[in-house]
Scaffold this active site. Structure first.
Site, PDB file in Angstrom:
ATOM      1  N   GLU A 164       0.801  -1.226   0.000  1.00 16.66           N
ATOM      2  CA  GLU A 164       0.000   0.000   0.000  1.00 16.66           C
ATOM      3  C   GLU A 164       0.837   1.281   0.000  1.00 16.66           C
ATOM      4  O   GLU A 164       0.712   2.124   0.888  1.00 16.66           O
ATOM      5  CB  GLU A 164      -0.979  -0.037   1.184  1.00 16.66           C
ATOM      6  CG  GLU A 164      -1.902  -1.241   1.066  1.00 16.66           C
ATOM      7  CD  GLU A 164      -2.825  -1.446   2.275  1.00 16.66           C
ATOM      8  OE1 GLU A 164      -2.796  -0.628   3.206  1.00 16.66           O
ATOM      9  OE2 GLU A 164      -3.577  -2.435   2.267  1.00 16.66           O
ATOM     10  N   ASN A 205       2.126  -4.414  -3.546  1.00 10.84           N
ATOM     11  CA  ASN A 205       0.723  -4.801  -3.364  1.00 10.84           C
ATOM     12  C   ASN A 205      -0.083  -3.573  -2.942  1.00 10.84           C
ATOM     13  O   ASN A 205       0.360  -2.811  -2.085  1.00 10.84           O
ATOM     14  CB  ASN A 205       0.701  -5.856  -2.226  1.00 10.84           C
ATOM     15  CG  ASN A 205      -0.613  -6.574  -2.055  1.00 10.84           C
ATOM     16  OD1 ASN A 205      -1.179  -7.057  -3.029  1.00 10.84           O
ATOM     17  ND2 ASN A 205      -1.088  -6.662  -0.825  1.00 10.84           N
TER      18      ASN A 205
END
Ligand code: 9MR
Length: 459
Positions: A164, A205
């Protein structure tokens, strides 16, 4: 070894993987009759991908453990590998949860997605609140990556090295590492991970990057920059925390454009949440959407697999974070496959038949006894359909502040004014036209108004 290597889609290719699996299936014809239910991990393997789930280490026994072990080809610890879990105080490590997940995967021949090494969230307090020079912070971060990746060297297939890193507009997200070290923290984390386990696939991710858009463009440009700098990045994870009716139509095209950059892609945290109660119409739509996401991965040669963020509604983060929403996973709270499970199976080529026809039920609530601060209520659940049902759930809201203090013959939970009562297992099966009863004690003050929005859902 359980790596995506010689038999993975990257090298052997989907078609060849399918031929191998077909050969195995022919051998299987001579074996005793197969169970009628599809097995997602086998179907996925035959397509050259994995189908995985996030797990909670402490639950990996009983029905939860057996479904995890038999149905899924990859597991991801939901929390146990995060920095706050493994190093709660500086220099003092707790690997018990992470070890349990890796051991379970090995015992069951599953891949592991390691999640996650460097993230702005779920850091230990000593790190989040500590003051460090830039050089010291960089060393703390790379030491952490080295320590954790080395511990599991050779046993983890995919690492979410950085989690993130982006804002919704695609710019770099503020956080401990970015604020002090700038974007170079990402490159350093990947280099440390590669050095510690050269065999693991290293991923970045994020969420809300599933379809094309500003955030996804930000990720695309970030991956381009990292590749241009020679950073050892192998894959991009698209979390897939989706909302019923809002699955991006650009998912496949988006996965493909990243694959064209020369990285693997994966859907890493799939769930599809809905407003409760979950009606059969919503569950049918959810089935179509789980199917579509799985199909999008299969349509992209470099898509390694799909991971559900929990396989059962009893182990999902959604109700805690989005009150009034839930039912986001492929199995219900009692571990029964929902329509979504059959949608995944169908996308993976299963042609075994229709998912079970939905049952129907009704619920009647009646207060049987009431005193100054408390009351007892009984709820009668009747199968109003024409076939037996194997489970039921009754939901309602209490308009005047009542709360459940005790319940019997059902698993009852309350969040604010919303109450959910799921069968107790032994009384989930109800024949057509038959009824079962559960009861509860509650507390009240002011008025003990009858429940509003009382619904019964059969499965
Ligand atoms: O599922 C995880 C939940 O149990 C934790 O409380 C939560 C804390 O942030 O993290 C959840 O998992 C997150 C994942 O690590 C990263 N992407 C978002 C997931 C849902 O919050």
């Amino acid at each position: 070894m359980k790596r995506l290597g010689a038999s993975g889609p990257g090298t052997l290719g989907r078609a060849a993987a399918g031929v191998l699996a077909a050969a195995v299936a022919i051998v299987g014809l001579a074996a005793p009759a197969q169970a009628a239910e599809p097995v997602l991990r086998d179907l996925a393997q035959a397509e050259g991908v994995y189908y995985g789930t996030a797990v909670t280490a402490s639950k990996l026994t009983g029905t939860y453990g057996s479904i995890t072990g038999t149905q899924f080809g990859s597991i991801t610890p939901g929390n146990e590998m995060k920095w706050g879990s493994v190093e709660p105080s500086r220099g003092s490590f707790n690997w018990s949860g992470a070890d349990a997940v890796v051991d379970f995967a090995e015992a069951n021949g599953q891949k592991v997605r390691g999640h996650t090494l460097v993230w702005h969230s779920q850091m230990p307090g000593w790190l989040a609140d500590g003051t460090f020079s830039d050089a010291e912070l960089r060393t703390i971060m790379t030491d952490h990556v080295t320590t954790e990746v080395t511990r599991y060297r050779g046993r983890i297939d995919h690492w979410d090295v950085v989690n993130e890193p982006l804002n919704e507009d695609g710019t770099m997200r503020a956080g401990k590492f970015y604020n002090q070290l700038g974007e170079s923290y990402i490159a350093d984390a990947f280099h440390a991970a590669r050095a510690a386990d050269p065999g693991a696939k290293l991923y970045i991710n994020d969420y809300n990057t599933d379809g094309t858009g500003a955030k996804s463009d930000g990720m695309y440009e970030l991956v381009e920059r990292l590749k241009a700098q020679g950073v050892p990045i192998d894959g991009v994870g698209f979390q897939g925390h989706l909302i019923l009716g809002q699955v991006p139509s650009t998912l496949r095209a988006n996965l493909q454009r990243f694959a064209d950059l020369g990285v693997d892609v994966a859907v890493t945290e799939l769930d599809i949440r809905m407003d409760l109660p979950a009606t059969d119409a919503k569950l049918q739509q959810q089935k179509a959407e789980f199917k579509a996401v799985t199909a999008a991965c299969l349509a992209v040669a470099r898509c390694a697999g799909v991971t559900a963020w929990g396989f059962t509604d009893s182990d999902s983060w959604i109700p805690d974070v989005f009150p009034g929403q839930g039912a986001a996973t492929p199995y219900d709270e009692s571990f029964r496959p929902k329509r979504a499970y059959y949608g995944i199976a169908e996308a993976l080529g299963w042609t075994g038949g229709d998912d079970p026809a939905p049952g129907a039920c009704s619920a009647v609530y009646a207060v049987s006894n009431q005193w100054n601060t408390g009351f007892t209520a009984n709820v009668t659940v009747t199968n109003t359909g024409s076939a037996p049902i194997s489970g039921w759930k009754v939901e309602w809201t209490w308009p005047s502040g009542q709360s459940v203090t005790q319940a019997w013959n059902a698993a009852v939970t309350q969040s604010g004014s919303q109450v959910s009562a799921v069968d107790a297992g032994y009384n989930g099966s109800v024949g057509a036209g038959s009824a079962v009863t559960f009861g509860l004690n509650g507390s009240w003050s002011g008025s003990n108004t009858a429940p509003a929005a009382l619904t019964c859902t059969a499965s």
